[in-house]
Scaffold this active site. Structure first.
Site, PDB file in Angstrom:
ATOM      1  N   LYS A   1       0.838  -1.203   0.000  1.00 50.84           N
ATOM      2  CA  LYS A   1       0.000   0.000   0.000  1.00 50.84           C
ATOM      3  C   LYS A   1       0.874   1.255   0.000  1.00 50.84           C
ATOM      4  CE  LYS A   1      -3.862  -2.325   2.273  1.00 50.84           C
ATOM      5  NZ  LYS A   1      -4.562  -2.687   3.514  1.00 50.84           N
TER       6      LYS A   1
ATOM      7  N   GLN B   1      -4.628  -1.231   9.743  1.00 46.33           N
ATOM      8  CA  GLN B   1      -4.619  -2.570   9.154  1.00 46.33           C
ATOM      9  C   GLN B   1      -5.221  -3.574  10.147  1.00 46.33           C
ATOM     10  OE1 GLN B   1      -3.717  -3.208   6.004  1.00 46.33           O
ATOM     11  NE2 GLN B   1      -4.024  -5.413   6.152  1.00 46.33           N
TER      12      GLN B   1
ATOM     13  N   ASP C   1     -11.032   3.140   4.169  1.00 42.49           N
ATOM     14  CA  ASP C   1     -11.459   1.737   4.149  1.00 42.49           C
ATOM     15  C   ASP C   1     -12.982   1.616   4.034  1.00 42.49           C
ATOM     16  OD1 ASP C   1      -9.573  -0.341   4.293  1.00 42.49           O
ATOM     17  OD2 ASP C   1      -9.093   0.128   6.383  1.00 42.49           O
TER      18      ASP C   1
HETATM   19  N1  GUN Z   1      -7.041  -6.519   6.469  1.00 39.22           N
HETATM   20  C1  GUN Z   1      -7.370  -7.278   5.385  1.00 39.22           C
HETATM   21  N2  GUN Z   1      -7.977  -6.527   4.455  1.00 39.22           N
HETATM   22  C2  GUN Z   1      -8.032  -5.267   4.942  1.00 39.22           C
HETATM   23  C3  GUN Z   1      -8.545  -4.042   4.422  1.00 39.22           C
HETATM   24  O1  GUN Z   1      -9.090  -3.953   3.319  1.00 39.22           O
HETATM   25  N3  GUN Z   1      -8.396  -2.961   5.234  1.00 39.22           N
HETATM   26  C4  GUN Z   1      -7.823  -3.046   6.468  1.00 39.22           C
HETATM   27  N4  GUN Z   1      -7.744  -1.928   7.193  1.00 39.22           N
HETATM   28  N5  GUN Z   1      -7.340  -4.150   6.967  1.00 39.22           N
HETATM   29  C5  GUN Z   1      -7.445  -5.267   6.199  1.00 39.22           C
END
Ligand code: GUN
Length: 304
Positions: free
Chosen positions: A52, A96, A119
């Site tokens: 990311k 995350q 998100d």
């Molecule tokens: N963990 C797995 N997928 C995601 C996501 O799309 N966003 C976040 N914040 N954590 C994750």
């Protein structure tokens, strides 16, 4: 021959479309900014977060990662988020998941300002999703909708079956398909005769986190199959059972010591589906592309 839906290519198309928007923001005011918070040392999270942050920087956006100890308290994490909410140059805050058990994940999601919630997990934005009103959408389901759209797959009127009911994927996925006028069924571990329900699907979405679980008997011949799972198999017996004597793939597993496989059986889907997303290279790249899109959109709204 089944058509392979190339997520890597579509992810690149989406980020290429974002570039001029980022350049305009940077020229007029400033580049969009994203902060990713990672708590503890979950190895999968480390890889996701690295990708990311790297994608952000490649696009000329401001990106930072805040690493916090696995022992952190809810109140200390909330204090970090409060600081980020107040920083003008940060347009997106992503914590995350998963978080360690002592942290109140719901309190964390509530603390992120809805305007910076790239998100789409804040309850306000979840409500906006249910109401089909503008707001950032969860990145993985939004990415799946982009794959369907860019591949010319008709969703309106289709029977869609979503296997998995998580807050991150299954539930928002079902809602987005519904808003696109599919007839949607959500399945889960208690669903009776799961394979029969899945065989009804014109569009089958696997999001359960179980390697190669959706085998031939779950797939209606000619269905479009979207695989959201990413599972790393290291057990040789499990890998052999999945690969069923496919010598080339078994050799690759032996050399690498692991097999990356989705929730859908990779050999069966290639035979039964009309089109499918591979793992890797299917849904994964779209998740990151949609996070970039949400961050750019947030910067555009915040900067007017
Ligand atoms: N963990 C797995 N997928 C995601 C996501 O799309 N966003 C976040 N914040 N954590 C994750």
């Amino acid at each position: 021959m089944a058509r392979i839906l190339d997520g890597k290519l579509m992810g690149q198309q989406i980020t290429a479309e974002l570039r001029p928007r980022i350049e305009t923001l940077a020229a007029r005011r400033r580049a969009p900014g994203l902060t990713v918070i990672r708590v503890g040392d979950d190895p999968a999270s480390e890889i996701y977060v690295r990708n990311k942050v790297k994608t952000c920087r490649d696009l000329g956006m401001l990106s930072e990662e805040i690493r916090l100890p696995a022992t952190i308290s809810t109140s200390d994490l909330l204090a970090e988020i409060a600081t980020l909410n107040g920083r003008e140059e940060i347009d997106g805050i992503l914590v995350q998941m998963p978080l360690p058990p002592q942290v109140d994940a719901r309190a964390v999601l509530l603390a992120i300002h809805p305007d910076k919630d790239v998100d789409g997990f804040h309850p306000f934005n979840v409500g906006q999703l249910v109401a089909n009103a503008p707001a950032p959408r969860p990145c993985t389901p939004a990415g799946v909708m982009e794959i369907l759209k860019r591949s010319g797959i008709a969703v309106a009127g289709a029977k869609a079956v979503v296997v998995g009911r998580s807050d991150i994927v299954g539930k928002p996925m079902a809602m987005l398909l519904l808003h696109a006028h599919a007839t949607v069924t959500i399945c889960h571990s208690k669903t009776r005769d799961l394979s029969a329900v899945c065989r009804e699907a014109d569009i089958l979405v696997g999001a359960i986190g179980r390697p190669a679980f959706l085998t031939r008997e779950f797939i209606r011949p000619g269905a479009v199959v979207i695989d959201v799972g990413i599972n790393r198999v290291t057990d040789s017996a499990v890998a052999q059972a999945i690969l069923r004597g496919n010598a080339a793939k078994l050799d690759a597993f032996q050399a690498k010591g692991s097999l990356l496989v989705g929730d859908v059986h990779p050999l069966d889907v290639a035979e039964a589906a009309s089109a499918y997303t591979p793992v890797p290279g299917g849904v994964g790249p779209l998740t990151i592309a949609m996070l970039m899109a949400n961050t750019v959109q947030s910067a555009e709204s915040r900067l007017g």
